[in-house]
Scaffold this motif. Sequence first.
Motif, PDB file in Angstrom:
ATOM      1  N   ALA A 189      46.693  53.637  30.540  1.00  0.00           N
ATOM      2  CA  ALA A 189      45.783  54.065  31.612  1.00  0.00           C
ATOM      3  C   ALA A 189      46.335  55.258  32.399  1.00  0.00           C
ATOM      4  N   GLY A 190      46.937  56.209  31.671  1.00  0.00           N
ATOM      5  CA  GLY A 190      47.429  57.401  32.323  1.00  0.00           C
ATOM      6  C   GLY A 190      48.810  57.295  32.933  1.00  0.00           C
ATOM      7  N   HIS A 191      49.413  56.111  32.963  1.00  0.00           N
ATOM      8  CA  HIS A 191      50.766  55.968  33.497  1.00  0.00           C
ATOM      9  C   HIS A 191      51.776  56.585  32.525  1.00  0.00           C
ATOM     10  N   ARG A 192      52.908  56.989  33.047  1.00  0.00           N
ATOM     11  CA  ARG A 192      53.931  57.597  32.205  1.00  0.00           C
ATOM     12  C   ARG A 192      55.251  56.825  32.208  1.00  0.00           C
ATOM     13  N   ALA A 193      55.290  55.695  32.870  1.00  0.00           N
ATOM     14  CA  ALA A 193      56.484  54.837  32.843  1.00  0.00           C
ATOM     15  C   ALA A 193      56.041  53.409  32.563  1.00  0.00           C
ATOM     16  N   MET A 194      56.717  52.766  31.639  1.00  0.00           N
ATOM     17  CA  MET A 194      56.371  51.391  31.263  1.00  0.00           C
ATOM     18  C   MET A 194      57.656  50.600  31.096  1.00  0.00           C
ATOM     19  N   GLY A 195      57.594  49.334  31.433  1.00  0.00           N
ATOM     20  CA  GLY A 195      58.809  48.533  31.331  1.00  0.00           C
ATOM     21  C   GLY A 195      58.507  47.059  31.249  1.00  0.00           C
ATOM     22  N   GLN A 196      59.549  46.321  30.941  1.00  0.00           N
ATOM     23  CA  GLN A 196      59.419  44.874  30.881  1.00  0.00           C
ATOM     24  C   GLN A 196      60.740  44.222  31.262  1.00  0.00           C
TER      25      GLN A 196
END
Length: 252
Positions: A189-196
Amino acid sequence: MTPSGVRAAARIVARGDGRGGTALPVLEGEGPLAPRRTRASGAEARVVLVGAMGGPLGGDRFTVEAQVGEEARLDVRSAAATIALPGQSKGEARYDVRLSVADGGELRWLPEPLISAGGSDLSVTTRVELAAGARLVLREEQVLGRAGEEPGRLGSRLTVRIAGRTVLDQELACGPGAPGGWDGPAVLAGHRAMGQLLVARPEFGEGPPVARMLGDSAALTPLAGPAVLVTALAVDGLMLRRLLDRALALLG
């Protein structure tokens, strides 16, 4: 180094020292992977992975392995972010992480973010094997592109097994050449950072946290084992870290 890139591996083995502490009988690395023991407190041993060279670059193959024995406690971090870069070789780079924790052992795997720079092509796989009585905190953070830069291609897969049973196996591909829709409303959705954030504790088997949203772009999900998974999206790496830190504090 080979014509197609660098081959490098690091290996960490932690064992209980019989006196309530943790020994590191194996702490070795080669090329750009340099594990260093640093000061820790109590029964824990702490290791920092220091990047002695840039990369991974195209064609590189990096492998990091950590084994935690019974009654050992290990904390692993990295000295700086890992930046995937294009190299002279046009081949895909690979970064493989293998983690295992025995009954009564505990591992905190908290590296700095992975940044997918423009023009790079990296595949990351993380495989975790936990005994039924093992404890784990694992954080993964991925940032697509540096400031003002389009990302490279990034493939990521995380597989977790507890007591021989697979409780998580997920895969994501982003950037040029990835399946369509990766940047759409159903994925990033347009975000540029993802994590878990993956937290495994034996006590979750009897009373796991309840599934819930943690703000607009983070969610906590119990897994089919004594573990929970927090997934989060953010506009940048700083906001992502704040989200995951709050989630970890909530889990205690």
